[in-house]
Scaffold this motif. Structure first.
Motif, PDB file in Angstrom:
ATOM      1  N   ASN A 125     -44.872  -8.853  47.137  1.00  0.00           N
ATOM      2  CA  ASN A 125     -45.990  -9.742  47.431  1.00  0.00           C
ATOM      3  C   ASN A 125     -47.043  -9.027  48.271  1.00  0.00           C
ATOM      4  N   GLU A 126     -46.608  -8.236  49.218  1.00  0.00           N
ATOM      5  CA  GLU A 126     -47.559  -7.471  50.046  1.00  0.00           C
ATOM      6  C   GLU A 126     -48.317  -6.448  49.203  1.00  0.00           C
ATOM      7  N   GLU A 127     -47.637  -5.817  48.256  1.00  0.00           N
ATOM      8  CA  GLU A 127     -48.299  -4.853  47.366  1.00  0.00           C
ATOM      9  C   GLU A 127     -49.322  -5.562  46.476  1.00  0.00           C
ATOM     10  N   ALA A 128     -48.961  -6.718  45.927  1.00  0.00           N
ATOM     11  CA  ALA A 128     -49.895  -7.484  45.103  1.00  0.00           C
ATOM     12  C   ALA A 128     -51.109  -7.899  45.924  1.00  0.00           C
ATOM     13  N   ASP A 129     -50.895  -8.278  47.176  1.00  0.00           N
ATOM     14  CA  ASP A 129     -51.992  -8.667  48.059  1.00  0.00           C
ATOM     15  C   ASP A 129     -52.943  -7.490  48.297  1.00  0.00           C
ATOM     16  N   LYS A 130     -52.398  -6.304  48.554  1.00  0.00           N
ATOM     17  CA  LYS A 130     -53.233  -5.107  48.747  1.00  0.00           C
ATOM     18  C   LYS A 130     -54.071  -4.818  47.499  1.00  0.00           C
ATOM     19  N   LEU A 131     -53.426  -4.935  46.335  1.00  0.00           N
ATOM     20  CA  LEU A 131     -54.133  -4.660  45.078  1.00  0.00           C
ATOM     21  C   LEU A 131     -55.225  -5.695  44.814  1.00  0.00           C
ATOM     22  N   ALA A 132     -54.968  -6.962  45.147  1.00  0.00           N
ATOM     23  CA  ALA A 132     -55.970  -8.015  44.951  1.00  0.00           C
ATOM     24  C   ALA A 132     -57.174  -7.785  45.867  1.00  0.00           C
ATOM     25  N   LYS A 133     -56.920  -7.364  47.090  1.00  0.00           N
ATOM     26  CA  LYS A 133     -58.027  -7.041  48.010  1.00  0.00           C
ATOM     27  C   LYS A 133     -58.815  -5.836  47.494  1.00  0.00           C
ATOM     28  N   LEU A 134     -58.124  -4.846  46.966  1.00  0.00           N
ATOM     29  CA  LEU A 134     -58.789  -3.691  46.374  1.00  0.00           C
ATOM     30  C   LEU A 134     -59.681  -4.142  45.215  1.00  0.00           C
ATOM     31  N   ALA A 135     -59.162  -5.013  44.362  1.00  0.00           N
ATOM     32  CA  ALA A 135     -59.941  -5.532  43.234  1.00  0.00           C
ATOM     33  C   ALA A 135     -61.161  -6.304  43.728  1.00  0.00           C
ATOM     34  N   ALA A 136     -60.997  -7.045  44.827  1.00  0.00           N
ATOM     35  CA  ALA A 136     -62.105  -7.831  45.362  1.00  0.00           C
ATOM     36  C   ALA A 136     -63.250  -6.954  45.844  1.00  0.00           C
ATOM     37  N   GLU A 137     -62.974  -5.710  46.170  1.00  0.00           N
ATOM     38  CA  GLU A 137     -64.021  -4.819  46.681  1.00  0.00           C
ATOM     39  C   GLU A 137     -65.075  -4.482  45.634  1.00  0.00           C
ATOM     40  N   GLY A 138     -64.768  -4.666  44.351  1.00  0.00           N
ATOM     41  CA  GLY A 138     -65.790  -4.439  43.331  1.00  0.00           C
ATOM     42  C   GLY A 138     -65.224  -4.082  41.976  1.00  0.00           C
ATOM     43  N   ARG A 139     -66.076  -4.223  40.971  1.00  0.00           N
ATOM     44  CA  ARG A 139     -65.669  -3.954  39.581  1.00  0.00           C
ATOM     45  C   ARG A 139     -65.203  -2.516  39.371  1.00  0.00           C
ATOM     46  N   HIS A 140     -65.672  -1.605  40.213  1.00  0.00           N
ATOM     47  CA  HIS A 140     -65.263  -0.204  40.084  1.00  0.00           C
ATOM     48  C   HIS A 140     -63.757  -0.033  40.322  1.00  0.00           C
ATOM     49  N   ASN A 141     -63.092  -1.043  40.892  1.00  0.00           N
ATOM     50  CA  ASN A 141     -61.646  -0.987  41.102  1.00  0.00           C
ATOM     51  C   ASN A 141     -60.849  -1.719  40.019  1.00  0.00           C
ATOM     52  N   ASN A 142     -61.545  -2.215  38.991  1.00  0.00           N
ATOM     53  CA  ASN A 142     -60.841  -2.872  37.885  1.00  0.00           C
ATOM     54  C   ASN A 142     -59.925  -1.877  37.176  1.00  0.00           C
ATOM     55  N   SER A 143     -58.869  -2.404  36.605  1.00  0.00           N
ATOM     56  CA  SER A 143     -58.043  -1.598  35.704  1.00  0.00           C
ATOM     57  C   SER A 143     -58.881  -1.258  34.472  1.00  0.00           C
ATOM     58  N   PRO A 144     -58.491  -0.219  33.724  1.00  0.00           N
ATOM     59  CA  PRO A 144     -59.231   0.104  32.495  1.00  0.00           C
ATOM     60  C   PRO A 144     -59.326  -1.113  31.574  1.00  0.00           C
ATOM     61  N   LEU A 145     -60.491  -1.290  30.960  1.00  0.00           N
ATOM     62  CA  LEU A 145     -60.733  -2.469  30.118  1.00  0.00           C
ATOM     63  C   LEU A 145     -59.658  -2.681  29.062  1.00  0.00           C
ATOM     64  N   ASN A 146     -59.227  -1.618  28.406  1.00  0.00           N
ATOM     65  CA  ASN A 146     -58.229  -1.766  27.339  1.00  0.00           C
ATOM     66  C   ASN A 146     -56.890  -2.267  27.844  1.00  0.00           C
ATOM     67  N   ASP A 147     -56.634  -2.150  29.136  1.00  0.00           N
ATOM     68  CA  ASP A 147     -55.366  -2.613  29.714  1.00  0.00           C
ATOM     69  C   ASP A 147     -55.413  -4.094  30.068  1.00  0.00           C
ATOM     70  N   LEU A 148     -56.601  -4.654  30.205  1.00  0.00           N
ATOM     71  CA  LEU A 148     -56.754  -6.046  30.638  1.00  0.00           C
ATOM     72  C   LEU A 148     -56.584  -7.011  29.479  1.00  0.00           C
ATOM     73  N   PRO A 149     -56.221  -8.270  29.768  1.00  0.00           N
ATOM     74  CA  PRO A 149     -56.207  -9.291  28.715  1.00  0.00           C
ATOM     75  C   PRO A 149     -57.595  -9.385  28.068  1.00  0.00           C
ATOM     76  N   HIS A 150     -57.650  -9.720  26.786  1.00  0.00           N
ATOM     77  CA  HIS A 150     -58.900  -9.723  26.039  1.00  0.00           C
ATOM     78  C   HIS A 150     -59.990 -10.557  26.714  1.00  0.00           C
ATOM     79  N   TYR A 151     -59.642 -11.716  27.265  1.00  0.00           N
ATOM     80  CA  TYR A 151     -60.675 -12.596  27.809  1.00  0.00           C
ATOM     81  C   TYR A 151     -61.320 -12.017  29.082  1.00  0.00           C
ATOM     82  N   LEU A 152     -60.744 -10.989  29.681  1.00  0.00           N
ATOM     83  CA  LEU A 152     -61.329 -10.374  30.865  1.00  0.00           C
ATOM     84  C   LEU A 152     -62.125  -9.111  30.542  1.00  0.00           C
TER      85      LEU A 152
END
Length: 153
Positions: A125-152
């Motif tokens: 849970n702590e690791e997921a929280d760190k990753l979510a905060k990293l994602a919140a910092e900006g789109r440049h921290n998104n996972s590669p598009l091809n790895d994401l669900p289609h709707y994202l």
């Protein structure tokens, strides 16, 4: 297999993430930046986190059941149990759709969604929280598009 997902509001931005742990392998992760906290809510991020968790499960080559998804937001768990339309319910529908596809491909499918208390030193849970905060910092921290669900994408 143990999966943790989280959504986070951080510095006026909203992000979501999921992390999958499988014995003998490095963890798999997905991250997604939703936008500002004026456009999105942490609840939406929690729901997106669940779809990221489902996507990690769907792409895991050697699934073994039962598996569990842990999340620190009770409202997201309850939203997934309801079929009534309310704000954000389309996100719970996305999660259910991916999980249904996994179930159709696996006869022994068995998944439990668990609530875990946030910020209580549970490693995943702590690791997921760190990753979510990293994602919140900006789109440049998104996972590669091809790895994401289609709707994202």
């Amino acid at each position: 297999i143990q999966v943790y997902s989280d959504g986070s509001g951080y510095k006026g931005q909203i992000g979501a993430a999921a992390i999958l742990f499988c014995a003998g392998k490095a963890p798999s992760t997905l991250r997604y930046h939703l936008g500002t906290d004026k456009e999105h809510t942490v609840f939406e991020a929690e729901e997106v986190g669940l779809t990221l968790a489902a996507k990690l499960i769907a792409t895991e080559p050697h699934l073994s059941f039962p598996l569990s998804i842990s999340i620190d937001n009770q409202a997201s768990i309850q939203a997934g149990e309801s079929f009534y339309t309310r704000p954000g319910s389309y996100l719970a529908d996305r999660f259910r759709r991916i999980m249904h596809q996994i179930a159709r491909r696996n006869d022994n499918f068995e998944t439990t969604i668990r609530w875990v208390p946030g910020h209580s030193d549970i490693h995943g849970n702590e690791e997921a929280d760190k990753l979510a905060k990293l994602a919140a910092e900006g789109r440049h921290n998104n996972s590669p598009l091809n790895d994401l669900p289609h709707y994202l994408r």
